[in-house]
Write a protein that holds these residues in place. Structure first.
Motif, mmCIF file in Angstrom:
data_model
loop_
_atom_site.group_PDB
_atom_site.id
_atom_site.type_symbol
_atom_site.label_atom_id
_atom_site.label_comp_id
_atom_site.label_asym_id
_atom_site.label_seq_id
_atom_site.Cartn_x
_atom_site.Cartn_y
_atom_site.Cartn_z
ATOM 1 N N VAL A 222 0.867 -1.185 0.000
ATOM 2 C CA VAL A 222 0.000 0.000 0.000
ATOM 3 C C VAL A 222 0.900 1.230 0.000
ATOM 4 O O VAL A 222 1.955 1.247 0.634
ATOM 5 C CB VAL A 222 -0.902 0.029 1.257
ATOM 6 C CG1 VAL A 222 -1.725 1.306 1.301
ATOM 7 C CG2 VAL A 222 -1.810 -1.193 1.301
ATOM 8 N N SER A 223 0.506 2.264 -0.717
ATOM 9 C CA SER A 223 1.267 3.505 -0.675
ATOM 10 C C SER A 223 0.323 4.687 -0.773
ATOM 11 O O SER A 223 -0.791 4.568 -1.282
ATOM 12 C CB SER A 223 2.288 3.568 -1.820
ATOM 13 O OG SER A 223 1.627 3.518 -3.072
ATOM 14 N N ASN A 224 0.766 5.821 -0.257
ATOM 15 C CA ASN A 224 -0.007 7.063 -0.336
ATOM 16 C C ASN A 224 -1.414 6.921 0.233
ATOM 17 O O ASN A 224 -2.365 7.461 -0.321
ATOM 18 C CB ASN A 224 -0.135 7.513 -1.784
ATOM 19 C CG ASN A 224 0.821 8.644 -2.087
ATOM 20 O OD1 ASN A 224 1.418 9.214 -1.198
ATOM 21 N ND2 ASN A 224 0.969 8.940 -3.362
ATOM 22 N N ASP A 248 5.764 5.609 6.595
ATOM 23 C CA ASP A 248 6.110 6.581 5.549
ATOM 24 C C ASP A 248 5.207 6.465 4.314
ATOM 25 O O ASP A 248 5.386 7.186 3.334
ATOM 26 C CB ASP A 248 7.566 6.417 5.130
ATOM 27 C CG ASP A 248 7.864 5.018 4.596
ATOM 28 O OD1 ASP A 248 7.092 4.078 4.901
ATOM 29 O OD2 ASP A 248 8.874 4.854 3.880
ATOM 30 N N LYS A 249 4.223 5.568 4.383
ATOM 31 C CA LYS A 249 3.343 5.356 3.226
ATOM 32 C C LYS A 249 1.902 5.765 3.496
ATOM 33 O O LYS A 249 1.004 5.457 2.715
ATOM 34 C CB LYS A 249 3.382 3.879 2.814
ATOM 35 C CG LYS A 249 4.763 3.420 2.352
ATOM 36 C CD LYS A 249 4.774 1.940 2.046
ATOM 37 C CE LYS A 249 6.178 1.473 1.640
ATOM 38 N NZ LYS A 249 6.222 0.012 1.398
ATOM 39 N N CYS A 250 1.688 6.435 4.629
ATOM 40 C CA CYS A 250 0.321 6.817 4.964
ATOM 41 C C CYS A 250 0.294 8.146 5.705
ATOM 42 O O CYS A 250 1.305 8.576 6.274
ATOM 43 C CB CYS A 250 -0.363 5.739 5.807
ATOM 44 S SG CYS A 250 0.403 5.458 7.417
ATOM 45 N N THR A 251 -0.861 8.780 5.693
ATOM 46 C CA THR A 251 -1.103 10.005 6.450
ATOM 47 C C THR A 251 -2.296 9.772 7.356
ATOM 48 O O THR A 251 -3.335 9.273 6.913
ATOM 49 C CB THR A 251 -1.390 11.190 5.506
ATOM 50 O OG1 THR A 251 -0.323 11.308 4.566
ATOM 51 C CG2 THR A 251 -1.523 12.487 6.292
ATOM 52 N N ILE A 270 4.287 11.059 17.771
ATOM 53 C CA ILE A 270 5.694 11.459 17.901
ATOM 54 C C ILE A 270 6.575 10.245 18.159
ATOM 55 O O ILE A 270 7.644 10.086 17.555
ATOM 56 C CB ILE A 270 5.848 12.513 19.013
ATOM 57 C CG1 ILE A 270 5.176 13.830 18.592
ATOM 58 C CG2 ILE A 270 7.323 12.762 19.334
ATOM 59 C CD1 ILE A 270 5.060 14.862 19.696
ATOM 60 N N LEU A 271 6.127 9.363 19.032
ATOM 61 C CA LEU A 271 6.907 8.163 19.341
ATOM 62 C C LEU A 271 7.043 7.258 18.118
ATOM 63 O O LEU A 271 8.054 6.569 17.957
ATOM 64 C CB LEU A 271 6.254 7.371 20.480
ATOM 65 C CG LEU A 271 6.268 7.997 21.875
ATOM 66 C CD1 LEU A 271 5.539 7.106 22.865
ATOM 67 C CD2 LEU A 271 7.694 8.242 22.360
ATOM 68 N N ASN A 272 6.038 7.252 17.264
ATOM 69 C CA ASN A 272 6.013 6.298 16.150
ATOM 70 C C ASN A 272 6.350 6.917 14.794
ATOM 71 O O ASN A 272 5.956 6.390 13.756
ATOM 72 C CB ASN A 272 4.642 5.611 16.102
ATOM 73 C CG ASN A 272 4.470 4.606 17.218
ATOM 74 O OD1 ASN A 272 5.048 3.521 17.184
ATOM 75 N ND2 ASN A 272 3.690 4.958 18.218
ATOM 76 N N ASP A 273 7.078 8.034 14.824
ATOM 77 C CA ASP A 273 7.593 8.633 13.600
ATOM 78 C C ASP A 273 6.479 9.013 12.620
ATOM 79 O O ASP A 273 6.588 8.824 11.406
ATOM 80 C CB ASP A 273 8.582 7.673 12.917
ATOM 81 C CG ASP A 273 9.605 8.435 12.060
ATOM 82 O OD1 ASP A 273 9.794 9.637 12.307
ATOM 83 O OD2 ASP A 273 10.186 7.811 11.142
ATOM 84 N N LEU A 274 5.400 9.571 13.173
ATOM 85 C CA LEU A 274 4.273 10.015 12.350
ATOM 86 C C LEU A 274 3.972 11.492 12.610
ATOM 87 O O LEU A 274 2.824 11.937 12.526
ATOM 88 C CB LEU A 274 3.038 9.161 12.654
ATOM 89 C CG LEU A 274 3.070 7.741 12.084
ATOM 90 C CD1 LEU A 274 2.117 6.827 12.835
ATOM 91 C CD2 LEU A 274 2.714 7.757 10.595
#
Length: 540
Positions: A222-224, A248-251, A270-274
């Motif tokens: 899955v991306s974007n 890095d593939k989702c918002t 913040i903890l999970n790089d989002l």
């Protein structure tokens, strides 16, 4: 002890130390302690991440005997250039705002004000990236005054806090991923996720449920992707889903009426790089005033939606406010009934289910936790919603979970899976007999093993029929069963046959005949005795 285990132990120890400081200053296990602990922990995490990035970017600072002295020696322009090279998930921190700087200043007068002002300045300088917004457009920044909750000895309290932060660094664990931080996050809020924590208990969906939802939703690359939770709580469902897709593939998008929930979700991001998704985190009432809309003012549509909405809530005062053309489309099955006696018992979750159906993109998928009663209700709004799921061919499956999968409620739950592209069969799973019951506080809780979780996930994804566990049915079959989504109603009734010879059959029949003759004979004897006794009875 491996490195990860060591840092997990040290991180939990830091959390315990911070809670101990709060307890020593009269803030043990209340809402104010929660605010202090989460903010101080976040300050520590962002401070160490900033230091880590500085050393990664500038080799001379990393090699210096005193890195902080080398960092301070940089000109303002050099520091700004350094900040521009940092990842967007890193907060910008001035040298005077570092924990080490505050540690050196702890004996200055009014140290509590120094700490409070430092936190407020960091929040202000990073508000564009790290602020949660309200439905009215106000920003909820990272930090507030933490010393205001202490009535006496504010300076001493703040000194004690700073002294706990200098004994350990996160610098060596920023490469860790989801599982590490999920464990830390759960431990961080564990004291506020119990019955004594009151409303804090609503924040946590069991990881087994979150894992099953994510892995049944996401199959293949899955991306974007846009992912959304209209009642996000602390974000457990979103974090599991984002991890399954790839951070890095989702918002991420969310809305929740609780400011505490929104703050916890921000911490989780913040903890999970989002961090890139924080501007999409909204504090507000999703049903009454959904925030996320497209440029034409219509509700935004999402690729993936997960939700464990509140089941019951007093929403009676707002039902009339939903009387608009758009809301008639959104809530196509209507409004839940308002109970006459107990308004807080109003079923609110059907509004969330309808909102989610309305908010799915053309290729959208969703997983929703609902009371198991929803899947068989034969009248009312629940029945209308199920009919539409079938008529629109967007139902993918249902997993009925074991009782007490949530320790805080006795309500049996099922997970409803939707898929706008599902034109085929529907998988119904009855997992109610799985799991092991354990005691959690005063409550019983059912724990699924990893093997049991995988059984549910693999059965769902392969759409496999398993005796007394799962069934694969067509939309027409569901219509024929009055739109029931209970797997048990589709299981075959099996009659077992045993092959016997003619002689064995004759022997069995002879045995039955003999037994019946004996019973009839005994019955005749009893009948004669009763008649004889009746004749002997006289009126006195």
């Amino acid at each position: 002890m491996n490195t990860t285990s060591q840092f997990e132990t040290q991180t939990k120890s830091l959390i315990d130390d911070l809670k101990s400081v709060c307890a020593n200053y009269g803030l043990g296990n209340d809402g104010n302690e929660f605010k202090i602990i989460t903010q101080v922990f976040l300050y520590k995490f962002l401070n160490d991440k900033f230091v880590h990035e500085v050393k990664q970017i500038d080799a001379s600072i990393a090699a210096a005997d005193d890195w902080e002295k080398a960092f301070r020696a940089l000109s303002t322009d050099d520091r700004e250039m350094l900040s521009m090279q940092m990842s967007e998930s890193t907060a910008t921190i001035h040298p005077d705002q570092l924990i080490s700087s505050l540690f050196d200043r702890q004996n200055e007068p009014k140290f509590a004000d120094i700490l409070d002002n430092t936190l407020i300045d960091i929040a202000k300088n990073n508000s564009d990236i790290f602020s949660v917004i309200t439905e009215g457009g106000e920003k909820i920044v990272l930090f507030e005054n933490i010393s205001k909750y202490v009535t006496d000895k504010r300076d001493d309290f703040c000194k004690a806090i700073i002294n706990k932060l200098v004994n350990f660094s996160f610098e060596n664990i920023f490469h860790e991923k989801f599982d590490f931080y999920a464990t830390i996050f759960e431990y961080l809020i564990s004291d506020y996720n119990s019955n004594s924590g009151g409303k804090y208990a609503e924040y946590f969906t069991p990881h087994a449920v979150a894992k099953i939802m994510a892995r049944c939703l996401v199959q293949g690359e899955v991306s974007n992707a846009t992912i959304y939770d209209p009642s996000a709580g602390s974000g457990t469902l979103l974090m599991n889903l984002a991890h399954e897709i790839g951070e890095d593939k989702c918002t991420v998008y969310s809305q929740d009426i609780s400011q505490k929930s929104s703050n916890l979700l921000r911490l989780n991001l913040i903890l999970n790089d989002l961090v890139h998704s924080i501007p999409n985190i909204v504090k507000g009432n999703t049903i009454l005033d959904p925030y996320h809309k497209d440029k034409n003012g219509r509700l935004q549509e999402f690729d993936y939606i997960v939700s464990n909405p509140p089941f019951k809530l007093d929403f009676s005062d707002y039902v009339a406010d939903l009387d608009s053309k758009e809301n008639h489309e959104r809530f196509f099955a209507g409004m839940p009934n308002v109970p006459k006696a107990k308004k807080e018992g109003m079923a609110i979750y059907p509004l969330f289910v309808q909102h989610i159906m309305y908010s799915l993109s053309t290729k959208g998928k969703a997983a929703i936790v609902v009371p198991t009663g929803f899947i068989t209700a034969q009248s009312g709004i629940e029945r209308k919603i199920r009919e539409q799921m079938v008529e629109r061919k967007m139902l993918a499956g249902v997993v009925s979970m074991p009782s007490n999968i949530f320790a805080t409620t006795g309500t049996n739950v099922s997970i409803l899976f939707l898929d706008k592209l599902n034109q085929g069969d529907v998988i119904l799973i009855d997992a109610s007999n799985l799991g092991t019951t354990v005691k959690e506080g005063k409550n019983q809780k059912t724990i699924l093993s990893a093997t049991e979780e995988d059984k549910i996930i693999n059965t769902f994804n392969s759409k496999t029929a398993v005796d007394d566990f799962s069934v694969v049915v067509s939309y027409d079959e569901i219509k024929a069963k009055n739109y029931s989504l209970s797997a048990g109603q589709y299981f075959e009734v099996k009659i077992e046959y045993t092959d016997i010879t003619a002689a064995e059959f004759e022997s069995k029949m002879q045995s039955f005949t003999t037994n019946l003759e004996a019973l009839f004979s005994e019955s005749k004897t009893l009948e004669n005795e009763i008649q004889s006794n009746l004749k002997g009875l006289k009126y006195v």
